[in-house]
Design a protein around this motif. Structure first.
Motif, PDB file in Angstrom:
ATOM      1  N   GLY A  33       0.793  -1.228   0.000  1.00 16.70           N
ATOM      2  CA  GLY A  33       0.000   0.000   0.000  1.00 16.70           C
ATOM      3  C   GLY A  33       0.819   1.267   0.000  1.00 16.70           C
ATOM      4  O   GLY A  33       0.319   2.337   0.355  1.00 16.70           O
TER       5      GLY A  33
ATOM      6  N   MET B  47      -3.100  -1.131  15.595  1.00 20.75           N
ATOM      7  CA  MET B  47      -2.419   0.085  15.154  1.00 20.75           C
ATOM      8  C   MET B  47      -2.695   1.283  16.052  1.00 20.75           C
ATOM      9  O   MET B  47      -1.795   2.071  16.340  1.00 20.75           O
ATOM     10  CB  MET B  47      -2.833   0.428  13.718  1.00 20.75           C
ATOM     11  CG  MET B  47      -2.358  -0.573  12.693  1.00 20.75           C
ATOM     12  SD  MET B  47      -0.586  -0.896  12.808  1.00 20.75           S
ATOM     13  CE  MET B  47      -0.610  -2.516  13.579  1.00 20.75           C
ATOM     14  N   ILE B  84      -8.367  -3.182   3.796  1.00 17.22           N
ATOM     15  CA  ILE B  84      -7.259  -2.822   4.687  1.00 17.22           C
ATOM     16  C   ILE B  84      -6.593  -1.537   4.191  1.00 17.22           C
ATOM     17  O   ILE B  84      -6.100  -0.737   4.983  1.00 17.22           O
ATOM     18  CB  ILE B  84      -6.239  -3.975   4.782  1.00 17.22           C
ATOM     19  CG1 ILE B  84      -6.863  -5.166   5.507  1.00 17.22           C
ATOM     20  CG2 ILE B  84      -4.965  -3.532   5.489  1.00 17.22           C
ATOM     21  CD1 ILE B  84      -7.186  -4.924   6.958  1.00 17.22           C
ATOM     22  N   GLN B  85      -6.604  -1.314   2.874  1.00 21.36           N
ATOM     23  CA  GLN B  85      -6.077  -0.054   2.331  1.00 21.36           C
ATOM     24  C   GLN B  85      -6.833   1.141   2.905  1.00 21.36           C
ATOM     25  O   GLN B  85      -6.243   2.156   3.284  1.00 21.36           O
ATOM     26  CB  GLN B  85      -6.219  -0.025   0.810  1.00 21.36           C
ATOM     27  CG  GLN B  85      -5.136  -0.745   0.068  1.00 21.36           C
ATOM     28  CD  GLN B  85      -3.856   0.057   0.043  1.00 21.36           C
ATOM     29  OE1 GLN B  85      -3.211   0.221   1.060  1.00 21.36           O
ATOM     30  NE2 GLN B  85      -3.486   0.549  -1.105  1.00 21.36           N
ATOM     31  N   ARG B  88      -5.746   1.591   6.391  1.00 15.64           N
ATOM     32  CA  ARG B  88      -4.399   2.179   6.495  1.00 15.64           C
ATOM     33  C   ARG B  88      -4.481   3.695   6.372  1.00 15.64           C
ATOM     34  O   ARG B  88      -3.869   4.435   7.132  1.00 15.64           O
ATOM     35  CB  ARG B  88      -3.512   1.665   5.371  1.00 15.64           C
ATOM     36  CG  ARG B  88      -2.930   0.311   5.590  1.00 15.64           C
ATOM     37  CD  ARG B  88      -1.705   0.142   4.721  1.00 15.64           C
ATOM     38  NE  ARG B  88      -1.338  -1.251   4.707  1.00 15.64           N
ATOM     39  CZ  ARG B  88      -1.570  -2.079   3.687  1.00 15.64           C
ATOM     40  NH1 ARG B  88      -2.133  -1.649   2.591  1.00 15.64           N
ATOM     41  NH2 ARG B  88      -1.219  -3.346   3.777  1.00 15.64           N
ATOM     42  N   LYS B  89      -5.209   4.137   5.357  1.00 15.30           N
ATOM     43  CA  LYS B  89      -5.270   5.588   5.106  1.00 15.30           C
ATOM     44  C   LYS B  89      -5.954   6.286   6.274  1.00 15.30           C
ATOM     45  O   LYS B  89      -5.533   7.356   6.704  1.00 15.30           O
ATOM     46  CB  LYS B  89      -6.049   5.866   3.829  1.00 15.30           C
ATOM     47  CG  LYS B  89      -5.277   5.482   2.589  1.00 15.30           C
ATOM     48  CD  LYS B  89      -6.014   5.832   1.316  1.00 15.30           C
ATOM     49  CE  LYS B  89      -5.160   5.404   0.131  1.00 15.30           C
ATOM     50  NZ  LYS B  89      -5.883   4.773  -0.924  1.00 15.30           N
ATOM     51  N   ALA B  92      -3.492   6.222   9.135  1.00 15.66           N
ATOM     52  CA  ALA B  92      -2.339   7.094   8.887  1.00 15.66           C
ATOM     53  C   ALA B  92      -2.697   8.522   9.255  1.00 15.66           C
ATOM     54  O   ALA B  92      -1.921   9.231   9.900  1.00 15.66           O
ATOM     55  CB  ALA B  92      -1.899   6.996   7.432  1.00 15.66           C
ATOM     56  N   SER B 155       3.162  -1.283   5.672  1.00 16.36           N
ATOM     57  CA  SER B 155       2.024  -2.214   5.670  1.00 16.36           C
ATOM     58  C   SER B 155       1.002  -1.858   6.740  1.00 16.36           C
ATOM     59  O   SER B 155      -0.191  -1.970   6.526  1.00 16.36           O
ATOM     60  CB  SER B 155       2.500  -3.651   5.951  1.00 16.36           C
ATOM     61  OG  SER B 155       3.465  -4.045   5.029  1.00 16.36           O
ATOM     62  N   PHE B 156       1.499  -1.467   7.914  1.00 19.07           N
ATOM     63  CA  PHE B 156       0.594  -1.343   9.046  1.00 19.07           C
ATOM     64  C   PHE B 156       0.328   0.086   9.464  1.00 19.07           C
ATOM     65  O   PHE B 156      -0.667   0.347  10.122  1.00 19.07           O
ATOM     66  CB  PHE B 156       1.150  -2.131  10.245  1.00 19.07           C
ATOM     67  CG  PHE B 156       1.105  -3.612  10.027  1.00 19.07           C
ATOM     68  CD1 PHE B 156       2.181  -4.281   9.506  1.00 19.07           C
ATOM     69  CD2 PHE B 156      -0.035  -4.328  10.321  1.00 19.07           C
ATOM     70  CE1 PHE B 156       2.127  -5.649   9.278  1.00 19.07           C
ATOM     71  CE2 PHE B 156      -0.097  -5.693  10.108  1.00 19.07           C
ATOM     72  CZ  PHE B 156       0.986  -6.356   9.584  1.00 19.07           C
ATOM     73  N   LYS B 157       1.239   1.007   9.133  1.00 23.49           N
ATOM     74  CA  LYS B 157       0.993   2.376   9.572  1.00 23.49           C
ATOM     75  C   LYS B 157       0.525   3.270   8.430  1.00 23.49           C
ATOM     76  O   LYS B 157       0.328   4.457   8.622  1.00 23.49           O
ATOM     77  CB  LYS B 157       2.268   2.940  10.203  1.00 23.49           C
ATOM     78  CG  LYS B 157       2.565   2.292  11.546  1.00 23.49           C
ATOM     79  CD  LYS B 157       3.555   3.105  12.344  1.00 23.49           C
ATOM     80  CE  LYS B 157       3.692   2.563  13.743  1.00 23.49           C
ATOM     81  NZ  LYS B 157       2.495   2.742  14.537  1.00 23.49           N
ATOM     82  N   GLY B 158       0.409   2.690   7.252  1.00 22.66           N
ATOM     83  CA  GLY B 158      -0.156   3.446   6.143  1.00 22.66           C
ATOM     84  C   GLY B 158       0.745   4.522   5.588  1.00 22.66           C
ATOM     85  O   GLY B 158       0.272   5.440   4.918  1.00 22.66           O
TER      86      GLY B 158
END
Lengths: 300, 194
Positions: A33, B47, B84-85, B88-89, B92, B155-158
């Motif tokens: 991503g 997160m 999940i995208q 993430r955003k 973030a 991957s996890f914090k966007g």
């Protein structure tokens, strides 16, 4: 990053390997991503062109990341969160429909052209008329969607209130059932199907101190419209009605019923329970055919 | 589910649910929620640390999925990854806001990937083989610190590649190469099991 033209088929092994190498980093960045900007747009177009090599690599990266996600500690989702999401989605639909209607309405508000002389002579009355008409039409079209929205929302709220009422009733019934089971002192009697309902069965949990019971039945057919099932407790050669119940075809395995008799059961060597088919509303004494029957162990 | 492939439950694929959502089918949204809300919630809770805030992330993710269902394409990847995208955003933005206000960010979810941390969730015992998830986590723990952190931040914090590059003082090309090397290393660790 220069992308090869879409639709190119990579025939030879070395070309395939070169292609994979060229896109490897991009696919990895995309999978986590992180890919941005024009390279993101170009890669998406490349994927949409049908490149199976990159799609395969991307799927593999996604599988890896999904395994990491699955390793995270599990979190509970509150039950009301789904209701909030669905409600918000519904409101978004209604709002979208209203704006779409408003857009359509605006195209209908154009006035047809008029001759110049006529307009000069009657400009004031024309203006006043147009304003009045426009105000009326705009008011109608402005208010009508709100009224339609309100109607939709009212219908939705009524549906939800009905659902809440149903849940309250179910909860109340469940509490009655639990009250019998929590008492800790009860007899459980298996009920066997009789005659035409030989395939049916049941279980009755009887609390002698409160004269209350929980009944569960299996495969008992829905009673005819003019009849009800009635539960009897036969003790000391007397039949006491424990209650009437109606089979709910929707309940499935949850055919549980809380029953209560006002009568007090004195000491008895054993208790017999039976379920008969009686006229609607029940009878003072068993009159119909026996559908289920069972005997309790001796009273301690 | 033992693997996050595109779910097919009762014969209905995830992508079909999105098509129905595009047509305004709320039942499809309900089904998508049932399938993936727990996963999104786990991700968000790990997160942001707060379950209340994680609930808001889940809410926003599925509302976004409803509003943008028509934009999903199978070529973009699995539906779960698409959801999940969004998460993430959303996260973030929340994390950036916290950092700007000088607030600490919970990192408990990422502690799982710290070398030496025992794996959990998909538990394995002494008598059973470790799960694929456990193996993947172990493989992440075995990466060098820079590679692991770059992968985790993205991957996890966007974080986008430019933000990661700025944070680690690297070029974007190097960041991409590190990500792909890291994922390839994890993939090799799983070998034939993947």
């Amino acid at each position: 990053m220069v992308f090869p033209p879409s639709g190119v088929r990579w025939e030879r092994g070395s070309e395939l390997s070169d292609h994979r190498e060229a896109y490897r980093d991009l696919c990895a960045a995309y999978a986590v991503g992180a890919l941005e900007g024009s390279d993101l747009k170009d890669l998406v177009e490349h994927l949409e062109s049908g490149c199976t090599v990159c799609a395969e690599d991307l799927a593999s990266y996604h599988s890896l990341i999904s395994l990491l996600l699955l390793a995270l500690p599990k979190a509970a989702v509150p039950s009301e969160l789904k209701d909030r999401v669905l409600f918000a989605a519904r409101m978004a639909q209604v709002t979208k429909a209203r704006f779409h209607q408003t857009d359509q309405d605006e195209t209908q508000l154009e006035s047809p052209p008029r001759g110049a002389g006529w307009i000069r002579r009657h400009w004031l009355s024309i203006s006043a008329s147009v304003i009045v008409v426009l105000a009326g039409v705009a008011g109608y079209f402005f208010l009508e969607p709100y009224l339609a929205d309100l109607s939709d929302q009212s219908a939705y709220i009524r549906t939800q209130r009905l659902r809440i009422d149903q849940l309250r009733i179910q909860h109340s019934k469940d509490e009655e059932i639990l009250a019998v089971l929590r008492s800790g002192s009860f007899d459980a009697v298996k009920l066997a199907g009789q005659g035409l309902t030989a395939a049916s069965s049941g279980m009755i949990v009887w609390n002698p101190s409160t004269s209350s019971a929980v009944l569960q039945v299996f495969n008992l057919p829905v009673a005819p419209p003019d009849s009800d099932y009635q539960v009897w407790l036969i003790a000391n050669q007397a039949a006491l009605s424990v209650g009437v119940f109606v089979i709910d075809a929707q309940k499935g395995l949850r055919n549980l019923y809380a029953l209560q008799t006002a009568a007090t059961v004195g000491s008895a060597d054993s208790l017999e329970f039976s379920v008969t088919l009686e006229p609607k509303g029940g009878s003072a004494a068993p009159t119909g055919r026996v559908c289920l029957r069972g005997m309790s162990p001796p009273v301690r | 589910m033992s693997e996050l492939r595109d779910a097919t439950q009762d014969g209905v694929e995830d992508a079909t649910l999105l098509e129905r959502m595009t047509a305004g089918d709320e039942q499809a949204l309900s089904e998508l929620f049932d399938r993936y809300a727990p996963l999104v919630s786990s991700f968000a809770t790990a997160m942001v640390g707060s379950s209340d805030e994680a609930d808001e992330v889940v809410y926003d993710v599925f509302l976004q999925s409803w509003n943008h269902a028509g934009e999903y394409r199978r070529e973009h990847g699995k539906v779960a990854a698409w959801l999940i995208q969004f998460a993430r955003k959303r996260i973030a933005g929340s994390l950036h806001s916290r950092e700007e206000r000088g607030m600490q960010t919970e990192r408990s979810g990422l502690d799982l990937f710290t070398p030496g941390t025992a794996t959990s969730g998909t538990a394995s015992s002494a008598t059973t083989a470790p799960s694929l998830s456990d193996l993947a986590v172990t493989a992440m723990q075995n990466l060098d610190q820079r590679t692991r952190e770059i992968l985790l931040f993205a991957s996890f914090k966007g974080l986008g590649e430019s933000e990661v590059a700025e944070r680690f003082r690297l070029s974007i090309e190097v960041v991409r190469a590190v990500m792909s090397d890291g994922l390839s290393s994890v993939r090799r660790s799983l070998g034939e099991r993947l």
